[in-house]
Scaffold this motif. Structure first.
Motif, mmCIF file in Angstrom:
data_model
loop_
_atom_site.group_PDB
_atom_site.id
_atom_site.type_symbol
_atom_site.label_atom_id
_atom_site.label_comp_id
_atom_site.label_asym_id
_atom_site.label_seq_id
_atom_site.Cartn_x
_atom_site.Cartn_y
_atom_site.Cartn_z
ATOM 1 N N LEU A 130 0.861 -1.188 0.000
ATOM 2 C CA LEU A 130 0.000 0.000 0.000
ATOM 3 C C LEU A 130 0.894 1.234 0.000
ATOM 4 O O LEU A 130 0.563 2.264 -0.583
ATOM 5 C CB LEU A 130 -0.896 0.026 1.235
ATOM 6 N N PHE A 146 -7.115 -3.616 9.389
ATOM 7 C CA PHE A 146 -6.646 -2.371 9.965
ATOM 8 C C PHE A 146 -7.275 -2.123 11.323
ATOM 9 O O PHE A 146 -8.236 -2.786 11.703
ATOM 10 C CB PHE A 146 -6.960 -1.198 9.032
ATOM 11 N N ALA A 151 -14.854 0.500 10.101
ATOM 12 C CA ALA A 151 -15.038 1.705 9.298
ATOM 13 C C ALA A 151 -15.052 1.414 7.801
ATOM 14 O O ALA A 151 -15.429 2.259 7.013
ATOM 15 C CB ALA A 151 -13.917 2.698 9.603
ATOM 16 N N GLN A 152 -14.657 0.202 7.408
ATOM 17 C CA GLN A 152 -14.599 -0.083 5.973
ATOM 18 C C GLN A 152 -15.880 -0.706 5.433
ATOM 19 O O GLN A 152 -16.002 -0.946 4.238
ATOM 20 C CB GLN A 152 -13.407 -1.005 5.677
ATOM 21 N N PHE A 197 -19.506 -1.101 3.917
ATOM 22 C CA PHE A 197 -20.293 -0.162 3.105
ATOM 23 C C PHE A 197 -21.451 -0.813 2.377
ATOM 24 O O PHE A 197 -22.349 -0.114 1.903
ATOM 25 C CB PHE A 197 -19.398 0.532 2.078
ATOM 26 N N GLU A 253 -9.126 10.208 7.408
ATOM 27 C CA GLU A 253 -10.146 9.174 7.332
ATOM 28 C C GLU A 253 -10.211 8.611 5.907
ATOM 29 O O GLU A 253 -10.287 7.402 5.710
ATOM 30 C CB GLU A 253 -11.488 9.812 7.718
ATOM 31 N N ILE A 272 -9.599 4.698 4.910
ATOM 32 C CA ILE A 272 -10.584 3.843 4.262
ATOM 33 C C ILE A 272 -10.098 3.422 2.878
ATOM 34 O O ILE A 272 -10.270 2.287 2.461
ATOM 35 C CB ILE A 272 -11.958 4.554 4.207
ATOM 36 N N ASN A 284 -7.036 2.896 2.036
ATOM 37 C CA ASN A 284 -6.083 1.811 2.255
ATOM 38 C C ASN A 284 -6.794 0.508 2.545
ATOM 39 O O ASN A 284 -6.432 -0.537 2.015
ATOM 40 C CB ASN A 284 -5.152 2.152 3.418
ATOM 41 N N ALA A 285 -7.832 0.591 3.406
ATOM 42 C CA ALA A 285 -8.552 -0.623 3.768
ATOM 43 C C ALA A 285 -9.191 -1.244 2.530
ATOM 44 O O ALA A 285 -9.141 -2.460 2.339
ATOM 45 C CB ALA A 285 -9.608 -0.321 4.823
ATOM 46 N N GLN A 286 -9.769 -0.398 1.665
ATOM 47 C CA GLN A 286 -10.428 -0.957 0.480
ATOM 48 C C GLN A 286 -9.406 -1.402 -0.565
ATOM 49 O O GLN A 286 -9.626 -2.372 -1.271
ATOM 50 C CB GLN A 286 -11.420 0.044 -0.143
ATOM 51 N N ARG A 287 -8.289 -0.697 -0.658
ATOM 52 C CA ARG A 287 -7.240 -1.156 -1.574
ATOM 53 C C ARG A 287 -6.745 -2.518 -1.134
ATOM 54 O O ARG A 287 -6.459 -3.382 -1.960
ATOM 55 C CB ARG A 287 -6.079 -0.164 -1.587
ATOM 56 N N PRO A 307 -17.310 2.324 -2.376
ATOM 57 C CA PRO A 307 -16.812 1.796 -1.096
ATOM 58 C C PRO A 307 -16.012 2.812 -0.285
ATOM 59 O O PRO A 307 -15.695 2.571 0.865
ATOM 60 C CB PRO A 307 -15.881 0.643 -1.514
ATOM 61 N N ILE A 360 -19.353 5.807 0.998
ATOM 62 C CA ILE A 360 -20.345 5.397 1.999
ATOM 63 C C ILE A 360 -19.737 5.376 3.400
ATOM 64 O O ILE A 360 -20.287 6.008 4.305
ATOM 65 C CB ILE A 360 -21.008 4.061 1.607
ATOM 66 N N PRO A 361 -18.590 4.717 3.603
ATOM 67 C CA PRO A 361 -18.012 4.775 4.955
ATOM 68 C C PRO A 361 -17.695 6.203 5.396
ATOM 69 O O PRO A 361 -17.850 6.538 6.572
ATOM 70 C CB PRO A 361 -16.725 3.958 4.832
ATOM 71 N N VAL A 413 -20.943 7.771 6.537
ATOM 72 C CA VAL A 413 -21.356 7.184 7.814
ATOM 73 C C VAL A 413 -20.545 7.785 8.949
ATOM 74 O O VAL A 413 -21.096 8.242 9.959
ATOM 75 C CB VAL A 413 -21.188 5.649 7.775
#
Lengths: 299, 264
Positions: free
Chosen positions: A56, A91, A96-97, A99, B173, B177, B179-182, B202, B205-206, B209
């Motif tokens: 990443l 993480f 939080a991820q 959706f 933030e 997010i 990074n998390a989705q990647r 993706p 939306i987070p 929220v």
């Protein structure tokens, strides 16, 4: 699949006045099938280091080898998907991820990105839910109707669903209740033992390190200050205290007991089970059964 | 975010940094008005020198100001090209139907270009040397007369400062997010437009929220600490008008006079 860092350094916003060096001179190796604990203060560079485990972030200096892929500052951002599939990262606060409209679809999101069909995705979601302690009735519910702890479980299921070879966990149990934490940690350990999954755990809980990890890396101010087997590192309780990291409860207890009784243990007990065993060994008249029972309270 | 945000505040202690934000805000707005007085090379030269002097006084690298222009460069060039191609007058170098290149057109093109660059330099200067919160204070102060017209100035200022306060939080933030989705196999910024739009869902939306959650938490926290609206509140950061601020205002008056004198 091994992950190797050679002389890795990382600087945020290089070439601007906001430049800040997060990592430098990092040499480490995460062996296939190992359970590595990554320990360090907030701000020691743990999270930055994690992002290098699946490309990443790319190192600004040095090289990261992930399996047979070599990542340097020059590496192209394309074609990294394969690495992302092999190295799953949970993480901090992964809830939080979330959706998607339904939990099943959220869990299947990762697999579908890596080429699974709608059907396969559903199948995988169905398999993942019991693994994280939820049942099939959750499949069609919205992830936003859940409690915080349940959301966490769904998010973790979403990463496990990609069936990674290496699972990276960034304080996965922060904010969970004690029972949930224990279940979660046991589940990860089960994956490690049964599927030989390589695990990297970032944690502040020395008890988790003692209970599960076979390798330990201590980060401070962006570089590795110590690495090795937890048993060796926990020997030097004073050094750990000086870094404000602490030792597992069993080690602390053993230390105080040794001082009080002016007597030392043959082998430093890392877990409560080991501690119980050793104390029992001091009491020759105790029937063997009791030691066994205490040992059963492992973890 | 690894990318530098355009016009982001850079801490410093230069003379310009220490000016009252009200002076800086007024001066910048005033500059944007008087730039329209310039209509020949003498006046543009004067404004250019003035701007460069101001930039020099900030102790900030010139490249930051150039970076401020970069995102606007296509808009500027488009306007310049239109000016060059459709202005008549002076010597005609080239003509094809309504399209022509004239000496007047070229001159206008250069002037328009200068005007854009100077305005961007000056507004970049304002945001580079003034903390966003000070800027909000200045806006609140300057809008204060409007309270008589029942404009909720305090609330507007509070909303502005909350919005500014949460820009970095939101950026963090977003990055988290992303990074998390990647890590779950999303490729941002790749593929065709349709795929790229799909990849945004993706992320958005987070973000929504968490923003709604945060807004609610913030409101609760403010009420818990006794917030009851802005009326009659005192300020933690006081604004102090100093001699140097008056000097800035006087300089601008002189500059305006010089422009009126030099223009055609």
């Amino acid at each position: 699949m091994d992950i190797t860092f050679e002389k890795v350094g990382y600087t945020y916003q290089k070439g601007t006045p906001f430049e800040s060096r997060a990592l430098y001179d990092i040499d480490l190796m995460i062996k296939e099938g190992s359970y590595t604990a990554l320990v360090g203060h907030t701000g020691s560079g743990k999270s930055t280091l994690l992002q290098h485990l699946n490309a990443l972030s790319k190192p600004t200096e040095g090289t990261v080898k992930i399996g047979d892929r070599v990542i340097t500052s020059q590496t192209d951002n394309k074609n990294l998907k394969n690495i992302r599939k092999k190295v799953g990262i949970v993480f901090q606060f992964p809830e939080a991820q979330l959706f998607e409209e339904t939990i099943a679809r959220d869990i299947a999101f990762g697999p579908k990105n890596f080429g699974a069909s709608e059907e396969e995705g559903k199948e995988i979601a169905k398999r993942m839910l019991p693994l994280v302690g939820l049942d099939e009735s959750f499949m069609e519910r919205s992830p936003f109707d859940l409690s915080g702890g349940q959301m966490r479980r769904v998010a973790i299921a979403g990463v496990l669903a990609m069936d990674p070879e290496v699972l990276v966990l960034d304080e996965p149990t922060a904010g969970l209740d004690p029972q949930g934490r224990k279940e979660m940690m046991e589940m990860f350990f089960g994956l490690h033992q049964q599927q030989n999954m390589t695990i990297v755990l970032v944690t502040h809980q020395m008890d988790d390190v003692a209970n599960y990890a076979d390798h330990m890396i201590i980060l401070e101010k962006g570089t590795v200050v110590k690495q090795g087997e937890p048993r060796e590192i926990f020997q030097d309780a004073e050094w750990l205290e000086s870094k404000q990291l602490g030792v597992p409860a069993a080690v602390a207890f053993a230390g105080r007991l040794e001082k009080r009784l002016n007597r030392s243990f043959a082998k430093l007990p890392l877990t409560t089970a080991e501690l119980a065993e050793q104390i029992a060994a001091w009491l020759p008249n105790l029937p063997k059964q009791t030691a066994q029972e205490k040992g059963g309270e492992d973890r | 975010m690894d990318k530098l945000i355009f016009g982001r505040y850079i801490p410093g202690t230069s003379w310009i940094h220490r000016l009252d934000p009200r002076a800086k805000l007024l001066a910048t707005m005033f500059f944007i008005i008087i730039i329209f007085l310039a209509n020949n090379w003498q006046t543009y030269l004067l404004l250019l020198l003035f701007t460069l002097l101001a930039v020099k006084l900030t102790d900030i690298k010139f490249s930051f100001f150039i970076n401020g222009v970069k995102p606007m460069i296509w808009l500027i060039l488009f306007t310049v090209v239109l000016q060059v191609l459709f202005t008549s007058g002076g010597e005609t170098y080239f003509q094809w139907g309504p399209i022509m290149v004239t000496s007047q057109g070229l001159l206008n093109g250069v002037f328009i270009f200068c005007r854009f660059v100077l305005i961007i330099f000056m507004s970049t200067l304002l945001t580079l040397t003034t903390m966003p919160l000070s800027l909000t204070d200045a806006i609140e102060y300057l809008l204060r007369p409007l309270t008589k017209l029942k404009v909720p100035v305090y609330e507007i200022a509070l909303m502005l400062s909350i919005a500014l306060r949460f820009v970095p939080t939101l950026m963090d933030e977003t990055e988290k997010i992303m990074n998390a989705q990647r890590a779950r196999g999303v490729d941002f910024g790749e593929g065709n437009i349709f795929q790229q739009m799909k990849a945004i869902v993706p992320l958005l939306i987070p973000l929504f929220v968490s923003s709604f959650n945060r807004a609610e938490e913030l409101a609760t926290a403010m009420e818990a600490r006794g917030y009851q609206g802005g009326e009659g509140r005192t300020k933690y950061r006081q604004l102090h008008w100093q001699t140097s601020d008056t000097i800035v205002m006087l300089t601008f008056a002189v500059l305006t006079g010089a422009l009126i004198f030099l223009r055609n």
